[in-house]
Write a protein that holds these residues in place. Sequence first.
Motif, PDB file in Angstrom:
ATOM      1  N   GLY A  14     119.862  51.852  80.664  1.00  0.00           N
ATOM      2  CA  GLY A  14     120.531  50.572  80.872  1.00  0.00           C
ATOM      3  C   GLY A  14     120.606  49.744  79.606  1.00  0.00           C
ATOM      4  O   GLY A  14     119.898  49.994  78.632  1.00  0.00           O
ATOM      5  N   ALA A  15     121.461  48.732  79.646  1.00  0.00           N
ATOM      6  CA  ALA A  15     121.647  47.832  78.509  1.00  0.00           C
ATOM      7  C   ALA A  15     121.819  46.410  79.020  1.00  0.00           C
ATOM      8  O   ALA A  15     122.587  46.174  79.951  1.00  0.00           O
ATOM      9  CB  ALA A  15     122.869  48.242  77.699  1.00  0.00           C
ATOM     10  N   TRP A  59     113.691  48.152  85.605  1.00  0.00           N
ATOM     11  CA  TRP A  59     114.094  49.533  85.309  1.00  0.00           C
ATOM     12  C   TRP A  59     114.186  49.760  83.804  1.00  0.00           C
ATOM     13  O   TRP A  59     113.581  50.687  83.266  1.00  0.00           O
ATOM     14  CB  TRP A  59     115.430  49.834  85.989  1.00  0.00           C
ATOM     15  CG  TRP A  59     116.081  51.106  85.516  1.00  0.00           C
ATOM     16  CD1 TRP A  59     115.541  52.356  85.525  1.00  0.00           C
ATOM     17  CD2 TRP A  59     117.384  51.237  84.964  1.00  0.00           C
ATOM     18  NE1 TRP A  59     116.438  53.271  85.013  1.00  0.00           N
ATOM     19  CE2 TRP A  59     117.589  52.600  84.663  1.00  0.00           C
ATOM     20  CE3 TRP A  59     118.417  50.340  84.705  1.00  0.00           C
ATOM     21  CZ2 TRP A  59     118.768  53.085  84.111  1.00  0.00           C
ATOM     22  CZ3 TRP A  59     119.587  50.829  84.161  1.00  0.00           C
ATOM     23  CH2 TRP A  59     119.753  52.183  83.875  1.00  0.00           C
ATOM     24  N   VAL A  60     114.945  48.903  83.131  1.00  0.00           N
ATOM     25  CA  VAL A  60     115.175  49.087  81.696  1.00  0.00           C
ATOM     26  C   VAL A  60     113.859  49.018  80.919  1.00  0.00           C
ATOM     27  O   VAL A  60     113.604  49.850  80.047  1.00  0.00           O
ATOM     28  CB  VAL A  60     116.197  48.055  81.173  1.00  0.00           C
ATOM     29  CG1 VAL A  60     116.267  48.060  79.661  1.00  0.00           C
ATOM     30  CG2 VAL A  60     117.567  48.335  81.776  1.00  0.00           C
ATOM     31  N   ASP A  90     116.170  41.303  69.020  1.00  0.00           N
ATOM     32  CA  ASP A  90     115.325  41.606  70.172  1.00  0.00           C
ATOM     33  C   ASP A  90     114.702  43.003  70.112  1.00  0.00           C
ATOM     34  O   ASP A  90     113.886  43.345  70.957  1.00  0.00           O
ATOM     35  CB  ASP A  90     116.114  41.459  71.476  1.00  0.00           C
ATOM     36  CG  ASP A  90     116.498  40.012  71.738  1.00  0.00           C
ATOM     37  OD1 ASP A  90     115.728  39.113  71.352  1.00  0.00           O
ATOM     38  OD2 ASP A  90     117.569  39.780  72.326  1.00  0.00           O
ATOM     39  N   ALA A  91     115.088  43.802  69.126  1.00  0.00           N
ATOM     40  CA  ALA A  91     114.517  45.145  68.972  1.00  0.00           C
ATOM     41  C   ALA A  91     113.213  45.047  68.175  1.00  0.00           C
ATOM     42  O   ALA A  91     113.005  44.114  67.411  1.00  0.00           O
ATOM     43  CB  ALA A  91     115.510  46.058  68.271  1.00  0.00           C
ATOM     44  N   PRO A 111     117.232  46.739  71.942  1.00  0.00           N
ATOM     45  CA  PRO A 111     117.441  45.313  72.239  1.00  0.00           C
ATOM     46  C   PRO A 111     117.213  44.925  73.696  1.00  0.00           C
ATOM     47  O   PRO A 111     116.934  43.758  73.979  1.00  0.00           O
ATOM     48  CB  PRO A 111     118.905  45.084  71.835  1.00  0.00           C
ATOM     49  CG  PRO A 111     119.165  46.112  70.787  1.00  0.00           C
ATOM     50  CD  PRO A 111     118.382  47.317  71.226  1.00  0.00           C
ATOM     51  N   ALA A 112     117.294  45.875  74.619  1.00  0.00           N
ATOM     52  CA  ALA A 112     117.072  45.569  76.036  1.00  0.00           C
ATOM     53  C   ALA A 112     115.640  45.832  76.478  1.00  0.00           C
ATOM     54  O   ALA A 112     115.241  45.421  77.560  1.00  0.00           O
ATOM     55  CB  ALA A 112     118.025  46.392  76.899  1.00  0.00           C
ATOM     56  N   GLY A 113     114.863  46.541  75.650  1.00  0.00           N
ATOM     57  CA  GLY A 113     113.482  46.846  76.002  1.00  0.00           C
ATOM     58  C   GLY A 113     113.211  48.312  76.301  1.00  0.00           C
ATOM     59  O   GLY A 113     112.086  48.673  76.646  1.00  0.00           O
ATOM     60  N   VAL A 114     114.221  49.182  76.196  1.00  0.00           N
ATOM     61  CA  VAL A 114     114.010  50.621  76.360  1.00  0.00           C
ATOM     62  C   VAL A 114     113.107  51.100  75.229  1.00  0.00           C
ATOM     63  O   VAL A 114     113.302  50.735  74.073  1.00  0.00           O
ATOM     64  CB  VAL A 114     115.353  51.391  76.338  1.00  0.00           C
ATOM     65  CG1 VAL A 114     115.122  52.893  76.322  1.00  0.00           C
ATOM     66  CG2 VAL A 114     116.224  50.973  77.514  1.00  0.00           C
TER      67      VAL A 114
END
Length: 129
Positions: A14-15, A59-60, A90-91, A111-114
């Motif tokens: 996800g993103a 989830w992400v 955010d990365a 950047p999304a937390g993956v």
Amino acid sequence: MIDLKVHEVRPFVGARDFAESKAFYQALGWEIEYEDDSLALLANADYCFYLQNHYAKEWVENTMLHVAVADARACYEQVKALLDSGRFPDARVAEPKEEPYGALVTYVWDPAGVLLHLAEWLPDGQKAA
């Protein structure tokens, strides 16, 4: 037992911001092989995954991708330089860590937390320098 005759596995990731995540993975060397408004197929060498224009925080932030690399320290330096540019605020990246399962791993959060595990497999019995 069922024999699926598997020849490829492509996870879906996800993103939070689809455009930013696509740019992040491209900066890491992934190429977009297909894209539309909701999905992008990202490839590096013979390995692919799907990036979705969909975000569910739980989830992400619990998604992890293990990526075997030749040199985890070099990856760390390159990713750190990219993040130091301020392009992806955010990365995050962590210095390489030797894991008990025999790999030196640079952890990268997109950047999304993956969470990406950039893992260099160490020869049996060898410690990272």
